[in-house]
Scaffold this motif. Structure first.
Motif, PDB file in Angstrom:
ATOM      1  N   LYS A   1       0.828  -1.203   0.000  1.00  0.00           N
ATOM      2  CA  LYS A   1       0.000   0.000   0.000  1.00  0.00           C
ATOM      3  C   LYS A   1       0.866   1.258   0.000  1.00  0.00           C
ATOM      4  CE  LYS A   1      -4.101  -1.889   2.295  1.00  0.00           C
ATOM      5  NZ  LYS A   1      -5.043  -1.721   3.436  1.00  0.00           N
TER       6      LYS A   1
ATOM      7  N   GLY B   1       0.523   5.264   0.407  1.00  0.00           N
ATOM      8  CA  GLY B   1      -0.393   6.300   0.889  1.00  0.00           C
ATOM      9  C   GLY B   1      -0.251   7.573   0.064  1.00  0.00           C
TER      10      GLY B   1
ATOM     11  N   GLU C   1      -1.038  -1.073  -4.395  1.00  0.00           N
ATOM     12  CA  GLU C   1      -2.350  -0.445  -4.220  1.00  0.00           C
ATOM     13  C   GLU C   1      -2.137   0.965  -3.685  1.00  0.00           C
ATOM     14  OE1 GLU C   1      -6.224  -0.732  -1.218  1.00  0.00           O
ATOM     15  OE2 GLU C   1      -4.955  -2.501  -1.486  1.00  0.00           O
TER      16      GLU C   1
ATOM     17  N   VAL D   1      -3.653   3.981  -1.802  1.00  0.00           N
ATOM     18  CA  VAL D   1      -4.748   4.399  -0.923  1.00  0.00           C
ATOM     19  C   VAL D   1      -4.737   5.918  -0.901  1.00  0.00           C
ATOM     20  CG1 VAL D   1      -5.779   4.225   1.366  1.00  0.00           C
ATOM     21  CG2 VAL D   1      -4.400   2.332   0.472  1.00  0.00           C
TER      22      VAL D   1
ATOM     23  N   ARG E   1      -6.316   9.872  -0.358  1.00  0.00           N
ATOM     24  CA  ARG E   1      -7.162  10.694   0.514  1.00  0.00           C
ATOM     25  C   ARG E   1      -7.046  12.165   0.103  1.00  0.00           C
ATOM     26  NH1 ARG E   1      -8.670   6.393   1.463  1.00  0.00           N
ATOM     27  NH2 ARG E   1      -8.909   5.286   3.443  1.00  0.00           N
TER      28      ARG E   1
ATOM     29  N   GLU F   1      -3.201   8.996   9.309  1.00  0.00           N
ATOM     30  CA  GLU F   1      -4.201   7.951   9.088  1.00  0.00           C
ATOM     31  C   GLU F   1      -3.748   6.954   8.034  1.00  0.00           C
ATOM     32  OE1 GLU F   1      -7.873   9.830   8.088  1.00  0.00           O
ATOM     33  OE2 GLU F   1      -8.243  10.586  10.121  1.00  0.00           O
ATOM     34  N   LEU F   2      -3.128   7.442   6.979  1.00  0.00           N
ATOM     35  CA  LEU F   2      -2.658   6.551   5.923  1.00  0.00           C
ATOM     36  C   LEU F   2      -1.622   5.567   6.444  1.00  0.00           C
ATOM     37  CD1 LEU F   2      -2.389   9.101   2.975  1.00  0.00           C
ATOM     38  CD2 LEU F   2      -3.893   7.104   3.048  1.00  0.00           C
TER      39      LEU F   2
ATOM     40  N   ARG G   1      -3.663   3.741  10.180  1.00  0.00           N
ATOM     41  CA  ARG G   1      -4.925   3.030  10.007  1.00  0.00           C
ATOM     42  C   ARG G   1      -4.949   2.206   8.723  1.00  0.00           C
ATOM     43  NH1 ARG G   1     -10.137   6.709  10.318  1.00  0.00           N
ATOM     44  NH2 ARG G   1      -9.084   7.221  12.286  1.00  0.00           N
ATOM     45  N   GLU G   2      -4.408   2.767   7.641  1.00  0.00           N
ATOM     46  CA  GLU G   2      -4.487   2.082   6.344  1.00  0.00           C
ATOM     47  C   GLU G   2      -3.295   1.179   6.068  1.00  0.00           C
ATOM     48  OE1 GLU G   2      -7.109   2.106   4.672  1.00  0.00           O
ATOM     49  OE2 GLU G   2      -8.190   3.786   5.590  1.00  0.00           O
TER      50      GLU G   2
ATOM     51  N   ALA H   1      -0.230   2.041   5.054  1.00  0.00           N
ATOM     52  CA  ALA H   1       0.608   2.445   3.923  1.00  0.00           C
ATOM     53  C   ALA H   1       2.084   2.318   4.293  1.00  0.00           C
ATOM     54  CB  ALA H   1       0.287   3.876   3.522  1.00  0.00           C
TER      55      ALA H   1
END
Length: 401
Positions: free
Chosen positions: A30, A32, A70, A72, A74, A89-90, A93-94, A96
């Motif tokens: 991921k 971000g 991928e 992600v 925002r 957050e990236l 939480r995500e 990245a």
């Protein structure tokens, strides 16, 4: 109580799960990404298409390190505080692995500082301020796009040839515009001693009072104008200036007006003869650009803007760094990014070890009107490595590690 039917049902579910996610399958890497999509859609909608095309190509070729990638994404609302929250957050939480993106310079600087605090790689795609790699540069931030200093330096030779003494300056009053203005005054004064700056008009971003600005220019009677306006501010400035005849007999330089995002909306109002940097996409015939152009048009049934190139090159930079690092360890990613070369639609670029600035170039030329549309004429490509300060100057500006 565990019955035979319950056991069989559970076993069937496990078999089904193993089909969907076979043993050893790895989750995607991921990346971000954060940007000011709602605030700057003209540039960032094409930018997103560019990075989505890159993701598609990378994954179709097998991904990197045996894993798909991928992005992600925002929206940071064009606000430094929101951007730092989104960046956190990236990562947290995500999940990245690192960060890419940002558009306005003040947001880019905020995320660069966050990356420094978190010790995580950040590829600044678009913010143009010189501070992000020089005055406030850090070990974790790398910038793709040609900076304000670099693009201004590309225009200086034409400005010097004209030998105009009285200059007016118009700029959006935030980090990017301030940085561009400082670079222009410094570079022109060094090449043309005795030049005068007779007025400076600093306008609120997105809220230009074009009538007042144009009147101030008329009162100052400059021989030439340097502007770093873009987007709706640029369109209003052009319209008002042409209606009042302020540009007649005056040479005008505008930093970004040759980019399709900002040039296309002007249509027949495009001012003829302005000196600009930009992207004459329809006339570029290099193999790397042709490959990109064909793929982009096949996918989107539309032509690319400069944002498309930046988005595409950002993801290709990220993938090249991961591949070279052979790992998602931050120290290895940073080491890999320093000095890496990446093939982009504008050719090969290097992220220089000395300041983490890429050598991405830009196209310089004049504006013209043809068939009721604006276009770039008399253009040439300028390699980014040819318009940078000396290593000694950079070492003076950039903080010690």
């Amino acid at each position: 109580m565990l019955t035979r039917n319950t056991f069989l049902a559970g076993a069937a579910a496990l078999v089904a799960l193993s089909v969907v996610a076979p043993a050893g399958a790895q989750a995607p890497i991921k990346i971000g990404e954060l940007n000011s999509y709602k605030v700057f859609p003209a540039f960032l909608e094409p930018y997103k298409k560019g990075f989505e095309l890159a993701v598609e190509e990378v994954n179709a070729a097998g991904g990197v390190l045996g894993r798909k990638i991928e992005v992600v994404s925002r929206d940071d609302n064009g606000n430094p505080g929101d951007a730092v929250r989104v960046a956190e957050e990236l990562l947290s939480r995500e999940g990245a692995s690192f960060l890419v993106g940002t558009f306005p310079s003040n947001v880019g600087l905020a995320v660069a500082d966050f990356a420094k605090q978190r010790k995580v790689l950040f590829i600044a795609a678009e913010p143009l301020t010189d501070k992000i790699v020089w005055d406030q540069g850090n070990a974790y931030t790398f910038r793709l796009r040609t900076s304000t200093y670099m693009q201004t330096a590309m225009l200086i030779p034409d400005a010097v040839k004209l030998n105009k003494k009285r200059w007016a300056i118009v700029y959006p009053n935030y980090e990017y515009g301030q940085s561009a203005t400082a670079a222009f005054k410094k570079l022109l004064s060094a090449k043309q001693p005795g030049v005068e700056f007779v007025t400076e008009q600093a306008t609120p971003l997105g809220k230009i009072d074009a009538g007042a600005v144009v009147q101030a220019l008329a009162d100052a009677k400059p021989d030439a104008i340097f502007s770093s306006l873009f987007g709706p501010d640029l369109a209003k400035f052009v319209r008002e200036g042409q209606q009042r005849g302020v540009f007649k007999g005056v040479e005008v330089f505008n930093l970004l007006a040759g980019e399709p995002e900002y040039l296309d909306p002007l249509k027949e109002e495009t001012p003829d003869g302005w000196y600009v940097t930009g992207y004459p996409w329809s006339e570029l015939k290099t193999p790397e650009h042709t490959k990109f152009l064909d793929a982009y048009q096949a996918k989107y049934k539309d032509y690319p803007r400069l944002g498309s190139v930046v988005g595409y090159a950002t993801i290709m930079s990220a993938v090249a760094i991961i591949k070279k690092a052979g790992s998602l360890d931050q120290d290895k990613l940073i080491a890999a990014a320093s000095g890496i070369t990446v093939l982009t639609p504008f050719g090969m670029v290097e992220y220089r070890p000395i300041d983490h600035q890429s050598t991405m170039g830009a196209y310089v030329g004049k504006l013209g009107v043809k068939d009721g549309k604006g276009y770039m004429k008399e253009w040439r490509f300028v390699d980014g490595k040819d318009v940078l300060p000396s290593d000694a100057e950079i070492k003076e500006m950039r903080p010690a590690k």
